[in-house]
Scaffold this motif. Structure first.
Motif, PDB file in Angstrom:
ATOM      1  N   HIS A  38      32.620 -11.356 -65.222  1.00  0.00           N
ATOM      2  CA  HIS A  38      33.764 -12.665 -66.246  1.00  0.00           C
ATOM      3  C   HIS A  38      35.404 -12.348 -66.208  1.00  0.00           C
ATOM      4  CE1 HIS A  38      30.892 -14.304 -68.671  1.00  0.00           C
ATOM      5  NE2 HIS A  38      30.140 -12.823 -68.640  1.00  0.00           N
ATOM      6  N   PRO A  39      35.572 -12.600 -64.063  1.00  0.00           N
ATOM      7  CA  PRO A  39      36.927 -12.294 -64.288  1.00  0.00           C
ATOM      8  C   PRO A  39      37.911 -12.512 -65.017  1.00  0.00           C
ATOM      9  CG  PRO A  39      35.910 -13.668 -62.317  1.00  0.00           C
ATOM     10  CD  PRO A  39      34.790 -13.632 -63.612  1.00  0.00           C
ATOM     11  N   TRP A  40      38.698 -12.459 -64.750  1.00  0.00           N
ATOM     12  CA  TRP A  40      40.050 -12.832 -65.300  1.00  0.00           C
ATOM     13  C   TRP A  40      40.510 -14.177 -64.859  1.00  0.00           C
ATOM     14  CZ3 TRP A  40      42.836 -12.640 -69.575  1.00  0.00           C
ATOM     15  CH2 TRP A  40      44.278 -13.195 -69.282  1.00  0.00           C
ATOM     16  N   GLN A  41      40.875 -15.098 -66.246  1.00  0.00           N
ATOM     17  CA  GLN A  41      40.610 -16.309 -65.550  1.00  0.00           C
ATOM     18  C   GLN A  41      42.676 -16.670 -65.291  1.00  0.00           C
ATOM     19  OE1 GLN A  41      37.442 -17.335 -68.713  1.00  0.00           O
ATOM     20  NE2 GLN A  41      38.066 -19.402 -67.071  1.00  0.00           N
ATOM     21  N   GLN A  42      43.078 -16.506 -64.573  1.00  0.00           N
ATOM     22  CA  GLN A  42      44.296 -16.529 -64.594  1.00  0.00           C
ATOM     23  C   GLN A  42      44.677 -18.787 -64.151  1.00  0.00           C
ATOM     24  OE1 GLN A  42      41.985 -15.642 -62.086  1.00  0.00           O
ATOM     25  NE2 GLN A  42      43.432 -13.785 -61.094  1.00  0.00           N
ATOM     26  N   MET A  43      44.315 -19.217 -63.820  1.00  0.00           N
ATOM     27  CA  MET A  43      44.730 -20.592 -64.687  1.00  0.00           C
ATOM     28  C   MET A  43      44.814 -21.028 -65.385  1.00  0.00           C
ATOM     29  SD  MET A  43      45.460 -23.009 -62.636  1.00  0.00           S
ATOM     30  CE  MET A  43      44.975 -25.109 -62.748  1.00  0.00           C
ATOM     31  N   ARG A  44      43.408 -20.353 -66.399  1.00  0.00           N
ATOM     32  CA  ARG A  44      43.396 -21.002 -68.296  1.00  0.00           C
ATOM     33  C   ARG A  44      44.912 -20.231 -68.685  1.00  0.00           C
ATOM     34  NH1 ARG A  44      38.522 -20.949 -70.511  1.00  0.00           N
ATOM     35  NH2 ARG A  44      38.070 -23.351 -69.884  1.00  0.00           N
ATOM     36  N   ALA A  45      45.209 -18.961 -67.984  1.00  0.00           N
ATOM     37  CA  ALA A  45      46.130 -18.365 -68.793  1.00  0.00           C
ATOM     38  C   ALA A  45      47.799 -19.140 -69.060  1.00  0.00           C
ATOM     39  CB  ALA A  45      46.032 -16.544 -68.536  1.00  0.00           C
ATOM     40  N   LEU A  46      47.439 -19.298 -67.553  1.00  0.00           N
ATOM     41  CA  LEU A  46      48.401 -19.926 -66.984  1.00  0.00           C
ATOM     42  C   LEU A  46      48.841 -21.311 -68.048  1.00  0.00           C
ATOM     43  CD1 LEU A  46      51.649 -21.325 -65.548  1.00  0.00           C
ATOM     44  CD2 LEU A  46      49.822 -21.799 -63.697  1.00  0.00           C
ATOM     45  N   LEU A  47      48.103 -21.652 -67.963  1.00  0.00           N
ATOM     46  CA  LEU A  47      47.920 -23.195 -69.012  1.00  0.00           C
ATOM     47  C   LEU A  47      48.692 -23.112 -70.507  1.00  0.00           C
ATOM     48  CD1 LEU A  47      45.577 -25.524 -67.293  1.00  0.00           C
ATOM     49  CD2 LEU A  47      47.370 -25.354 -66.802  1.00  0.00           C
ATOM     50  N   GLY A  72      42.101 -27.237 -65.097  1.00  0.00           N
ATOM     51  CA  GLY A  72      41.889 -25.765 -65.478  1.00  0.00           C
ATOM     52  C   GLY A  72      41.333 -26.298 -66.659  1.00  0.00           C
ATOM     53  N   HIS A  73      41.361 -26.937 -67.144  1.00  0.00           N
ATOM     54  CA  HIS A  73      40.354 -27.527 -68.348  1.00  0.00           C
ATOM     55  C   HIS A  73      39.016 -27.125 -68.103  1.00  0.00           C
ATOM     56  CE1 HIS A  73      44.457 -27.947 -69.965  1.00  0.00           C
ATOM     57  NE2 HIS A  73      44.544 -29.172 -69.267  1.00  0.00           N
ATOM     58  N   ILE A  74      38.495 -26.986 -66.933  1.00  0.00           N
ATOM     59  CA  ILE A  74      36.547 -27.151 -67.414  1.00  0.00           C
ATOM     60  C   ILE A  74      36.432 -25.533 -67.718  1.00  0.00           C
ATOM     61  CG2 ILE A  74      37.236 -28.572 -65.209  1.00  0.00           C
ATOM     62  CD1 ILE A  74      36.321 -26.659 -62.725  1.00  0.00           C
ATOM     63  N   ILE A  75      35.091 -25.475 -67.916  1.00  0.00           N
ATOM     64  CA  ILE A  75      34.186 -24.487 -68.253  1.00  0.00           C
ATOM     65  C   ILE A  75      33.681 -23.604 -67.258  1.00  0.00           C
ATOM     66  CG2 ILE A  75      32.333 -23.505 -69.384  1.00  0.00           C
ATOM     67  CD1 ILE A  75      33.041 -26.084 -71.641  1.00  0.00           C
ATOM     68  N   ILE A  76      33.634 -22.873 -66.405  1.00  0.00           N
ATOM     69  CA  ILE A  76      33.418 -22.137 -65.276  1.00  0.00           C
ATOM     70  C   ILE A  76      31.968 -21.644 -66.035  1.00  0.00           C
ATOM     71  CG2 ILE A  76      33.118 -20.366 -63.364  1.00  0.00           C
ATOM     72  CD1 ILE A  76      35.252 -22.581 -63.676  1.00  0.00           C
ATOM     73  N   ASP A  77      30.410 -21.724 -65.010  1.00  0.00           N
ATOM     74  CA  ASP A  77      29.628 -21.249 -65.187  1.00  0.00           C
ATOM     75  C   ASP A  77      28.979 -19.994 -64.791  1.00  0.00           C
ATOM     76  OD1 ASP A  77      26.891 -20.661 -65.365  1.00  0.00           O
ATOM     77  OD2 ASP A  77      26.182 -22.695 -64.312  1.00  0.00           O
ATOM     78  N   TRP A  78      29.533 -19.030 -65.168  1.00  0.00           N
ATOM     79  CA  TRP A  78      29.794 -17.604 -64.286  1.00  0.00           C
ATOM     80  C   TRP A  78      28.549 -16.810 -64.135  1.00  0.00           C
ATOM     81  CZ3 TRP A  78      34.489 -16.825 -62.797  1.00  0.00           C
ATOM     82  CH2 TRP A  78      35.544 -17.393 -63.347  1.00  0.00           C
ATOM     83  N   PRO A  79      27.347 -17.402 -64.413  1.00  0.00           N
ATOM     84  CA  PRO A  79      26.205 -17.551 -63.124  1.00  0.00           C
ATOM     85  C   PRO A  79      26.611 -17.330 -62.424  1.00  0.00           C
ATOM     86  CG  PRO A  79      25.686 -17.294 -66.292  1.00  0.00           C
ATOM     87  CD  PRO A  79      26.607 -18.257 -66.229  1.00  0.00           C
ATOM     88  N   LEU A  80      26.770 -18.584 -61.827  1.00  0.00           N
ATOM     89  CA  LEU A  80      26.524 -18.912 -61.528  1.00  0.00           C
ATOM     90  C   LEU A  80      27.121 -18.831 -59.769  1.00  0.00           C
ATOM     91  CD1 LEU A  80      25.615 -21.584 -58.781  1.00  0.00           C
ATOM     92  CD2 LEU A  80      27.320 -23.133 -59.897  1.00  0.00           C
ATOM     93  N   ILE A  81      28.523 -18.288 -60.773  1.00  0.00           N
ATOM     94  CA  ILE A  81      29.371 -18.117 -59.656  1.00  0.00           C
ATOM     95  C   ILE A  81      29.325 -16.542 -59.153  1.00  0.00           C
ATOM     96  CG2 ILE A  81      31.995 -17.214 -59.293  1.00  0.00           C
ATOM     97  CD1 ILE A  81      31.843 -20.092 -59.641  1.00  0.00           C
ATOM     98  N   THR A  82      29.154 -15.616 -59.797  1.00  0.00           N
ATOM     99  CA  THR A  82      27.754 -14.517 -59.545  1.00  0.00           C
ATOM    100  C   THR A  82      27.178 -14.271 -58.693  1.00  0.00           C
ATOM    101  OG1 THR A  82      28.672 -13.869 -62.196  1.00  0.00           O
ATOM    102  CG2 THR A  82      27.089 -12.211 -61.048  1.00  0.00           C
ATOM    103  N   TYR A  83      25.852 -15.065 -58.877  1.00  0.00           N
ATOM    104  CA  TYR A  83      25.587 -15.061 -57.690  1.00  0.00           C
ATOM    105  C   TYR A  83      25.477 -15.422 -56.468  1.00  0.00           C
ATOM    106  CZ  TYR A  83      21.442 -17.111 -55.170  1.00  0.00           C
ATOM    107  OH  TYR A  83      19.859 -17.748 -54.284  1.00  0.00           O
ATOM    108  N   LEU A  84      26.711 -16.400 -56.453  1.00  0.00           N
ATOM    109  CA  LEU A  84      27.060 -17.164 -55.846  1.00  0.00           C
ATOM    110  C   LEU A  84      27.740 -16.331 -54.643  1.00  0.00           C
ATOM    111  CD1 LEU A  84      28.305 -20.915 -55.973  1.00  0.00           C
ATOM    112  CD2 LEU A  84      26.730 -20.251 -54.259  1.00  0.00           C
ATOM    113  N   VAL A  85      28.452 -15.490 -55.585  1.00  0.00           N
ATOM    114  CA  VAL A  85      29.615 -14.012 -54.990  1.00  0.00           C
ATOM    115  C   VAL A  85      27.677 -12.428 -54.142  1.00  0.00           C
ATOM    116  CG1 VAL A  85      30.577 -11.886 -55.461  1.00  0.00           C
ATOM    117  CG2 VAL A  85      31.105 -14.813 -55.973  1.00  0.00           C
ATOM    118  N   GLU A  86      27.160 -12.849 -55.220  1.00  0.00           N
ATOM    119  CA  GLU A  86      26.288 -11.990 -54.028  1.00  0.00           C
ATOM    120  C   GLU A  86      25.714 -11.986 -53.192  1.00  0.00           C
ATOM    121  OE1 GLU A  86      23.366 -12.290 -57.867  1.00  0.00           O
ATOM    122  OE2 GLU A  86      24.284 -10.552 -58.663  1.00  0.00           O
TER     123      GLU A  86
END
Length: 230
Positions: A38-47, A72-86
């Motif tokens: 669950h990385p810090w969402q810089q883009m959403r923080a900026l907006l 910046g307004h889209i919802i991120i699928d964090w389990p998918l992102i985690t899988y890809l990073v792995e």
């Protein structure tokens, strides 16, 4: 390349994937890595911090960054992102998954981010006259506390440039647009782990908006993505 099984994307032969014993997937297999990222969402923080003024929208569109702003307004699928990073392998610059290998291509960058992938390469210099450059292109000179080397605080940019004066002329609006585009670059396209500063090497590339729109920004973003994943 052969894999261990339907639910295990680890290679049977590590002749090419020589970093297997140090790779994240090894930790997954031994149940040492089980958390979803669950990385810090810089883009959403900026907006949330910087609402794009309607008067600078034409400049953001001209440069080709409006699609980035809308992402910046889209919802991120964090389990998918985690899988890809792995499953990212620095040896081959590909994701090794149970169905085979896949990677990120220039076409993906163009379709997903809407960035141009042809034209002159994005190149800059780290040798900068910070005061002169910011005074010319942003209309403000950052104090020492707003700088980290040659990188400038995104929050400081927001405080100085997010609200153009009601009677702002075209030069002032262009300066505000440059600040906003810089913030997009530092929060999304070329973000570091914290996403609170953006390097000023990108600012000279925003001097002429029409010329900026011709650069192959997609190629630079893809190269940066590969480097950060590795």
């Amino acid at each position: 390349m052969a894999f261990r099984g339907l639910h295990n994307a680890d290679p049977l032969d590590t002749f090419v994937l020589v970093l297997q014993d140090r790779h994240k997937s090894h930790l997954v297999d031994t149940e040492q890595f089980q958390e979803v990222l669950h990385p810090w969402q810089q883009m959403r923080a900026l907006l949330n911090m910087w609402r794009m003024n309607p008067r600078i929208r034409p400049y953001v569109i001209c440069v080709g960054f409006y699609d980035i702003y809308r992402l910046g307004h889209i919802i991120i699928d964090w389990p998918l992102i985690t899988y890809l990073v792995e499953r990212w392998r620095p040896e081959t610059h590909t994701f090794h998954v149970t169905v085979g290998e896949m990677t990120i291509r220039l076409q993906d960058v163009a379709i997903i981010l809407g960035l141009r992938i042809d034209g002159p390469a994005v190149m800059g210099t780290h040798v900068l006259d910070v005061a002169g450059l910011c005074g010319e292109l942003l209309g403000v000179i950052p104090p020492d506390e707003a700088l980290r080397g040659s990188a400038i605080s995104i929050r400081w940019l927001c405080q100085q440039l997010s609200t153009p004066a009601p009677d702002a002329d075209e030069v002032a609006l262009q300066r505000s647009a440059r600040g906003f585009i810089l913030a997009l670059i530092g929060s999304f396209l070329f973000a570091d782990k914290k996403g609170v500063h953006v390097h000023l090497c990108f600012l000279p590339l925003l001097r002429d908006f029409m010329q900026t729109s011709s650069y192959s920004r997609g190629g630079a973003v893809l190269a940066h993505t590969y480097r950060e994943l590795s």
